[in-house]
Design a protein around this motif. Structure first.
Motif, PDB file in Angstrom:
ATOM      1  N   PRO A  54      61.255  40.015  44.938  1.00  0.00           N
ATOM      2  CA  PRO A  54      61.434  39.688  43.518  1.00  0.00           C
ATOM      3  C   PRO A  54      60.550  38.536  43.054  1.00  0.00           C
ATOM      4  CG  PRO A  54      63.342  38.991  44.822  1.00  0.00           C
ATOM      5  CD  PRO A  54      62.499  39.848  45.713  1.00  0.00           C
ATOM      6  N   TYR A  82      63.788  33.223  47.959  1.00  0.00           N
ATOM      7  CA  TYR A  82      65.176  33.470  47.559  1.00  0.00           C
ATOM      8  C   TYR A  82      66.126  32.470  48.208  1.00  0.00           C
ATOM      9  CZ  TYR A  82      69.712  35.750  47.107  1.00  0.00           C
ATOM     10  OH  TYR A  82      71.031  36.014  46.839  1.00  0.00           O
ATOM     11  N   VAL A 108      68.303  38.546  39.369  1.00  0.00           N
ATOM     12  CA  VAL A 108      68.608  39.479  40.463  1.00  0.00           C
ATOM     13  C   VAL A 108      69.646  38.882  41.409  1.00  0.00           C
ATOM     14  CG1 VAL A 108      66.436  40.752  40.315  1.00  0.00           C
ATOM     15  CG2 VAL A 108      66.580  38.737  41.791  1.00  0.00           C
ATOM     16  N   ASN A 135      63.563  35.095  36.973  1.00  0.00           N
ATOM     17  CA  ASN A 135      63.742  36.443  37.525  1.00  0.00           C
ATOM     18  C   ASN A 135      64.645  36.411  38.751  1.00  0.00           C
ATOM     19  OD1 ASN A 135      62.059  37.552  35.598  1.00  0.00           O
ATOM     20  ND2 ASN A 135      60.277  37.693  36.931  1.00  0.00           N
ATOM     21  N   ASP A 195      63.024  37.665  50.891  1.00  0.00           N
ATOM     22  CA  ASP A 195      62.047  36.935  50.087  1.00  0.00           C
ATOM     23  C   ASP A 195      62.127  35.449  50.448  1.00  0.00           C
ATOM     24  OD1 ASP A 195      60.621  35.615  47.985  1.00  0.00           O
ATOM     25  OD2 ASP A 195      60.876  37.398  46.747  1.00  0.00           O
ATOM     26  N   PHE A 201      63.780  46.269  46.804  1.00  0.00           N
ATOM     27  CA  PHE A 201      62.605  45.477  47.147  1.00  0.00           C
ATOM     28  C   PHE A 201      62.207  45.721  48.604  1.00  0.00           C
ATOM     29  CE2 PHE A 201      64.854  43.059  43.839  1.00  0.00           C
ATOM     30  CZ  PHE A 201      63.851  42.962  42.889  1.00  0.00           C
ATOM     31  N   LEU A 255      67.099  40.846  49.040  1.00  0.00           N
ATOM     32  CA  LEU A 255      66.686  39.578  48.441  1.00  0.00           C
ATOM     33  C   LEU A 255      66.458  38.522  49.510  1.00  0.00           C
ATOM     34  CD1 LEU A 255      68.922  39.190  45.258  1.00  0.00           C
ATOM     35  CD2 LEU A 255      66.793  40.434  45.563  1.00  0.00           C
ATOM     36  N   VAL A 304      57.596  47.625  40.069  1.00  0.00           N
ATOM     37  CA  VAL A 304      58.531  46.630  39.535  1.00  0.00           C
ATOM     38  C   VAL A 304      57.837  45.773  38.478  1.00  0.00           C
ATOM     39  CG1 VAL A 304      60.223  46.485  41.392  1.00  0.00           C
ATOM     40  CG2 VAL A 304      58.064  45.268  41.625  1.00  0.00           C
ATOM     41  N   ALA A 353      57.349  40.237  41.898  1.00  0.00           N
ATOM     42  CA  ALA A 353      57.434  41.335  40.935  1.00  0.00           C
ATOM     43  C   ALA A 353      56.768  40.936  39.618  1.00  0.00           C
ATOM     44  CB  ALA A 353      58.889  41.721  40.697  1.00  0.00           C
TER      45      ALA A 353
END
Length: 456
Positions: free
Chosen positions: A200, A234, A254, A250, A231, A278, A228, A153, A203
């Motif tokens: 993410p 997130y 996403v 980023n 994470d 991911f 997601l 990624v 990444a």
């Protein structure tokens, strides 16, 4: 006169050459920029995606340096061939700056990695960029695949995923070689999976590259909100706020894809799906009829220390084409020291170290100096540091006797350098080729064609 050889004509090599001749500390410096290929610019020509025209335009800046009368471009000169090793170079030049990049891709180290249909992203990029050493088998069974998996990624992974998902008509105006353009137009790939083992927020892609995926008219981007949610950054505003702004952007991109995915209709005929995945770690490539047929991934989860751990849950993703994009690695040059662990040449402020001590006249810059990190512009300060060291050493270096005419010595040693007029002839031949095909300039993809064009 101080004579310097710069080995490698990519950005780090050209920046080093520029700094050497445009300084006032040491008068009368002459530089030969040597390259194994008959064409200059390194990864700007052979690594930047053909649809990234703004980045590729950097060639114009590099051209301005190489056209300086104090700098000579000598392509088709391979260090290590015809007796041209480090010792011989020091007989021809007062100093040598090695800017040879990181030529090898990193491997996954999993079973099945060498099955037919499994390739490095480097090979794929070289193929559509017309590198004369590139394998030429992507026009066959590889692009007959229905589903492709890109492992990684970072920006290289984003590039190859985008090229696989992009309509070939969009590439007609670029310099992609005609054979690759035809193969991409006939590609059977309809599902592209870009997969990372972490989330993410970890990444390596840049936001600009990421957004380009969402701008494709030929593909819809699919993101699983559940991936997601794994994470920590997130779902936590506090955790996200602590991240650099680029990573927050980023996450925003996403997140937008994940939120719109459930409401989007099924892809229309001819439209590809591009899945951004991911927290999946490749553990095996599975065979089907003697070729790769799927990738087995282990689901991962954050380990609380910035890494990930395996969960013992597995998922098989169908794939008849697998491209690994998990980084580059430097390659040792015969006769030069090399740190196998880091894939770099040992150095101190750009001075090559032999047995821990600076080796007079030998220097290093670029990825082979610091590893494959940063963007093209990162090579500027890297080269500047190395050149500063060389200039400090210049009084002692210039006292050593070297060849009066290094070019004549290279020819006498069996080399057939392609000088700047030869490169201009290649450019003219590529423009003529494109004109005959109703396109702009089109790259010549093979050694014979390039060397023939250089001598016209």
């Amino acid at each position: 006169m101080l004579r310097v050889a710069v080995v490698g004509s990519g950005p780090s090599g050209v920046y080093a050459a520029s700094d050497l001749v445009r300084q006032s500390q040491v008068p009368d410096v002459r530089v030969h920029v040597l390259d194994r290929l008959p064409c200059p610019y390194g990864l700007v020509r052979y690594g930047v995606a053909p649809d990234h025209e703004k980045i590729k335009s950097l060639q114009n800046n590099l051209r301005g340096v190489l056209e300086d009368e104090r700098i000579g471009f000598l392509g088709n000169v391979e260090v290590g061939a015809h007796g041209l090793g480090p010792q011989r170079l020091l007989e021809l030049y007062h100093a040598v700056v090695y800017c040879v990049g990181a030529a090898r891709d990193r491997r996954l180290g999993v079973p099945g990695e060498d099955l037919p249909g499994s390739h490095s992203a480097t090979d794929f990029v070289s193929w559509y960029s017309a590198h004369p050493d590139a394998p030429h088998d992507f026009a066959g069974p590889a692009l007959a695949a229905r589903s492709a998996v890109v492992i990684g990624v970072g920006n290289v992974a984003v590039d190859v995923a985008r090229i696989l998902a992009r309509a070939a008509d969009d590439l007609h105006r670029t310099d992609v070689p005609q054979g690759a353009l035809g193969a991409l137009a006939a590609s059977g790939v309809r599902e592209v999976h870009m997969v990372g083992r972490r989330g993410p927020s970890q990444a390596k892609f840049t936001t600009k590259e990421l957004r380009e995926l969402g701008a494709l008219t030929s593909a819809e981007v699919v993101v699983d909100p559940a991936e997601l949610a794994r994470d920590p950054a997130y779902g936590s505003p506090d955790a996200a706020a602590a991240l650099p702004a680029a990573i927050r952007r980023n996450l925003d991109v996403v997140r937008t894809w994940a939120e719109r995915t459930p409401d989007r209709p099924a892809a229309a005929d001819g439209v590809r799906r591009l899945h951004v995945r991911f927290f999946l770690r490749p553990v095996e490539l599975l065979a089907d009829g003697g070729r790769v047929g799927a990738v087995r991934f282990e689901r991962t989860a954050p380990d609380g220390d910035g890494g990930v751990r395996g969960t013992g849950a597995y998922e098989d993703v169908p794939a008849q084409l697998v491209l690994r994009a998990v980084g580059y690695r430097g390659v040792a040059l015969p006769g030069l020291p090399f740190d196998d662990r880091s894939g770099t040449m040992p150095h101190a402020a750009g001075r090559v170290l032999r047995d821990g001590a600076p080796s007079p006249g030998e220097y290093v810059a670029g990825w082979i100096k610091r590893g494959p990190t940063g963007v093209i512009g990162t090579n500027r300060p890297c080269a500047k540091e190395t050149v500063a060291s060389l200039l400090q050493d210049a009084p002692a270096l210039s006292a050593r006797r070297v060849a009066d005419d290094p070019l004549a010595e290279l020819r006498a040693g069996g080399h057939r350098p392609v000088e700047w007029p030869g490169w201009l002839a290649i450019e003219a031949a590529e423009s003529a080729l494109g004109l005959s095909l109703g396109r702009g300039s089109v790259k010549i993809p093979d050694w014979a064609g390039l060397l023939d064009a250089a001598t016209r």
